[in-house]
Design a protein around this motif. Structure first.
Motif, PDB file in Angstrom:
ATOM      1  N   LEU A  62      30.275 106.706  61.383  1.00 35.18           N
ATOM      2  CA  LEU A  62      29.411 107.251  60.339  1.00 35.18           C
ATOM      3  C   LEU A  62      29.495 108.766  60.200  1.00 35.18           C
ATOM      4  CD1 LEU A  62      26.257 105.049  61.022  1.00 35.18           C
ATOM      5  CD2 LEU A  62      27.959 104.749  59.211  1.00 35.18           C
ATOM      6  N   PHE A  63      29.796 109.471  61.303  1.00 38.05           N
ATOM      7  CA  PHE A  63      29.654 110.921  61.266  1.00 38.05           C
ATOM      8  C   PHE A  63      30.880 111.714  61.727  1.00 38.05           C
ATOM      9  CE2 PHE A  63      25.367 109.169  62.270  1.00 38.05           C
ATOM     10  CZ  PHE A  63      24.772 109.445  61.037  1.00 38.05           C
ATOM     11  N   VAL A  64      31.872 111.076  62.330  1.00 44.52           N
ATOM     12  CA  VAL A  64      32.989 111.835  62.899  1.00 44.52           C
ATOM     13  C   VAL A  64      34.278 111.641  62.105  1.00 44.52           C
ATOM     14  CG1 VAL A  64      34.417 112.217  64.957  1.00 44.52           C
ATOM     15  CG2 VAL A  64      31.961 111.778  65.207  1.00 44.52           C
ATOM     16  N   VAL A  65      34.748 110.398  62.006  1.00 48.40           N
ATOM     17  CA  VAL A  65      36.025 110.154  61.331  1.00 48.40           C
ATOM     18  C   VAL A  65      35.835 110.146  59.817  1.00 48.40           C
ATOM     19  CG1 VAL A  65      36.896 108.816  63.273  1.00 48.40           C
ATOM     20  CG2 VAL A  65      35.739 107.631  61.396  1.00 48.40           C
ATOM     21  N   PRO A  66      36.924 110.359  59.056  1.00 49.44           N
ATOM     22  CA  PRO A  66      36.819 110.244  57.594  1.00 49.44           C
ATOM     23  C   PRO A  66      36.405 108.823  57.194  1.00 49.44           C
ATOM     24  CG  PRO A  66      38.881 111.302  58.235  1.00 49.44           C
ATOM     25  CD  PRO A  66      38.278 110.773  59.489  1.00 49.44           C
ATOM     26  N   TRP A  67      35.667 108.718  56.091  1.00 44.90           N
ATOM     27  CA  TRP A  67      35.237 107.394  55.643  1.00 44.90           C
ATOM     28  C   TRP A  67      36.430 106.602  55.114  1.00 44.90           C
ATOM     29  CZ3 TRP A  67      30.247 104.984  54.362  1.00 44.90           C
ATOM     30  CH2 TRP A  67      29.223 105.506  55.152  1.00 44.90           C
ATOM     31  N   PRO A  68      36.380 105.275  55.220  1.00 46.36           N
ATOM     32  CA  PRO A  68      37.501 104.452  54.748  1.00 46.36           C
ATOM     33  C   PRO A  68      37.726 104.608  53.243  1.00 46.36           C
ATOM     34  CG  PRO A  68      36.001 103.175  56.128  1.00 46.36           C
ATOM     35  CD  PRO A  68      35.314 104.466  55.843  1.00 46.36           C
ATOM     36  N   GLU A  69      38.992 104.501  52.856  1.00 43.79           N
ATOM     37  CA  GLU A  69      39.333 104.483  51.443  1.00 43.79           C
ATOM     38  C   GLU A  69      38.818 103.193  50.810  1.00 43.79           C
ATOM     39  OE1 GLU A  69      42.851 106.331  53.782  1.00 43.79           O
ATOM     40  OE2 GLU A  69      41.362 104.751  54.030  1.00 43.79           O
ATOM     41  N   PRO A  70      38.580 103.183  49.493  1.00 42.90           N
ATOM     42  CA  PRO A  70      38.018 101.984  48.837  1.00 42.90           C
ATOM     43  C   PRO A  70      38.807 100.704  49.101  1.00 42.90           C
ATOM     44  CG  PRO A  70      37.944 103.856  47.349  1.00 42.90           C
ATOM     45  CD  PRO A  70      38.709 104.313  48.554  1.00 42.90           C
ATOM     46  N   HIS A  71      40.143 100.815  49.182  1.00 39.56           N
ATOM     47  CA  HIS A  71      40.937  99.604  49.379  1.00 39.56           C
ATOM     48  C   HIS A  71      40.790  99.013  50.775  1.00 39.56           C
ATOM     49  CE1 HIS A  71      43.747 102.668  51.060  1.00 39.56           C
ATOM     50  NE2 HIS A  71      44.088 101.675  51.876  1.00 39.56           N
ATOM     51  N   MET A  72      40.131  99.748  51.691  1.00 41.10           N
ATOM     52  CA  MET A  72      39.989  99.256  53.059  1.00 41.10           C
ATOM     53  C   MET A  72      38.865  98.233  53.206  1.00 41.10           C
ATOM     54  SD  MET A  72      42.355 100.475  54.917  1.00 41.10           S
ATOM     55  CE  MET A  72      41.701  99.908  56.483  1.00 41.10           C
ATOM     56  N   TRP A  73      37.901  98.208  52.298  1.00 41.34           N
ATOM     57  CA  TRP A  73      36.753  97.302  52.487  1.00 41.34           C
ATOM     58  C   TRP A  73      37.152  95.827  52.479  1.00 41.34           C
ATOM     59  CZ3 TRP A  73      33.421  99.954  54.806  1.00 41.34           C
ATOM     60  CH2 TRP A  73      33.156 101.281  54.461  1.00 41.34           C
ATOM     61  N   PRO A  74      38.006  95.353  51.557  1.00 45.49           N
ATOM     62  CA  PRO A  74      38.461  93.960  51.664  1.00 45.49           C
ATOM     63  C   PRO A  74      39.239  93.684  52.950  1.00 45.49           C
ATOM     64  CG  PRO A  74      38.943  94.837  49.480  1.00 45.49           C
ATOM     65  CD  PRO A  74      38.519  95.994  50.323  1.00 45.49           C
ATOM     66  N   ILE A 184      45.474  98.887  60.175  1.00 46.41           N
ATOM     67  CA  ILE A 184      45.561 100.239  60.732  1.00 46.41           C
ATOM     68  C   ILE A 184      46.686 101.034  60.079  1.00 46.41           C
ATOM     69  CG2 ILE A 184      47.173  99.821  62.649  1.00 46.41           C
ATOM     70  CD1 ILE A 184      45.231 101.491  64.410  1.00 46.41           C
ATOM     71  N   ARG A 185      47.645 100.337  59.463  1.00 50.79           N
ATOM     72  CA  ARG A 185      48.701 101.029  58.728  1.00 50.79           C
ATOM     73  C   ARG A 185      48.283 101.340  57.294  1.00 50.79           C
ATOM     74  NH1 ARG A 185      54.374  98.004  60.433  1.00 50.79           N
ATOM     75  NH2 ARG A 185      54.139  98.200  62.695  1.00 50.79           N
ATOM     76  N   ALA A 186      47.207 100.712  56.817  1.00 48.87           N
ATOM     77  CA  ALA A 186      46.801 100.864  55.420  1.00 48.87           C
ATOM     78  C   ALA A 186      45.906 102.071  55.193  1.00 48.87           C
ATOM     79  CB  ALA A 186      46.081  99.600  54.951  1.00 48.87           C
ATOM     80  N   THR A 187      45.427 102.700  56.258  1.00 48.56           N
ATOM     81  CA  THR A 187      44.555 103.860  56.121  1.00 48.56           C
ATOM     82  C   THR A 187      45.265 105.112  56.610  1.00 48.56           C
ATOM     83  OG1 THR A 187      42.369 104.769  56.696  1.00 48.56           O
ATOM     84  CG2 THR A 187      43.514 103.515  58.395  1.00 48.56           C
TER      85      THR A 187
END
Length: 300
Positions: A62-74, A184-187
């Motif tokens: 929530l506070f350290v790493v960058p937030w996931p890209e939209p395509h990562m949620w599925p 892990i390769r998609a982000t």
């Protein structure tokens, strides 16, 4: 650290780092399996472990790493479904079968399915020498399971069910290994995937474990159980995190094969910690497993 890891993807340095990560994951995965199968009910142990790594991962996600890209949620949704299925099957298998029988069968079926999946998804191929290594490794793993099965003294009445569950669990090992590698390769940042994976993955099982604990007539004390969960959570970070990172840095199939040397570590843990019988034949079979992994690594 992130920039350096990304810079060595697909390089010789990345391959060597992936080798170290996969072997580290092998040892820690055996420790993880022993923690789940040990003195507590496997469902409760897994619930305590998942609760621990969920809580530990949340601040980083929530506070350290960058937030996931939209395509990562599925992708995260698919990861969650596969891992829930894997954990349900594994807990049920451990409930019905001895650790030194169930664990080798799970780990023996997993790499074969993973190698096939890596070919279909990532177009990875093995040389004939590497396929020989796969055969040698699987012969050692299944030989170890068969030997343990022959001399099994407890849980024999549920053996067939345990073996069936173990094979299906091995299929789910392959599913999560290949799908996690895809994720892990998609982000852009691999630590984004790891932090969110552990937070999301740890959500459900604590609820199931708590309901099981409430229904028990003789409930175990929560203190020692949660202490085991904290240790297991730390081990899970190192074990699952290492193998996921290894699949980003190098070939998925090779990382999966190297991780299955965990069966050797599991047999040693079963002997030293769980007081399960080990003899010269099992040592020979464990040597066969290690030899198969070496052939795969250096036969490319």
């Amino acid at each position: 650290m992130t920039d350096w890891l990304i810079s060595i993807e697909g390089t010789g340095t990345g391959s060597r780092v992936a080798l170290v990560l996969a072997l580290m994951a092998a040892f820690l995965h055996a420790v993880f399996g022993a923690l789940q199968k040990g003195r507590h009910d496997p469902w409760l142990s897994r619930g305590a472990i998942d609760a621990s790594y969920c809580v530990m991962a949340a601040p980083f996600a929530l506070f350290v790493v960058p937030w996931p890209e939209p395509h990562m949620w599925p992708i995260f949704a698919g990861v969650w479904v596969i891992h829930v299925g894997y954990k349900l099957l594994q807990a049920q298998a451990y409930t019905k079968g001895a650790y030194t029988v169930v664990y080798p069968v799970v780990r023996g079926t997993g790499p074969l399915f993973t190698v096939l999946g890596a070919y279909l998804i990532f177009a990875e191929t093995f040389t004939l020498v590497q396929w020989l290594g796969v055969v040698v490794l699987m012969a050692g793993i299944f030989g170890l399971a068969l030997y343990n099965m022959i001399f099994l003294e407890t849980e024999r009445e549920t053996l067939n069910a345990a073996l069936g569950l173990a094979v299906i669990t091995g299929l789910f090992v392959a599913l999560y290994t290949t799908f996690d590698a895809y994720g892990i390769r998609a982000t852009a940042n691999p630590f984004t995937f790891l932090a969110w994976f552990f937070m999301i993955d740890g959500f459900l099982f604590p609820i199931l474990a708590y309901r099981r604990w409430r229904a028990m007539p003789d409930r175990p004390a929560p203190g020692p159980l949660m202490a085991r969960g904290v240790v297991g959570g730390i081990v899970a970070f190192a074990s699952f995190g290492a193998i996921m990172m290894a699949t980003r840095l190098d070939k998925v199939g090779e990382a999966a094969i190297l991780r299955e040397t965990s069966t050797v570590f599991a047999a040693v843990i079963g002997w030293l910690v769980l007081k399960e019988t080990v003899g010269p034949r099992r040592v020979a079979l464990m040597t066969l497993i290690a030899l198969g992994a070496v052939i795969v690594e250096f036969g490319g």
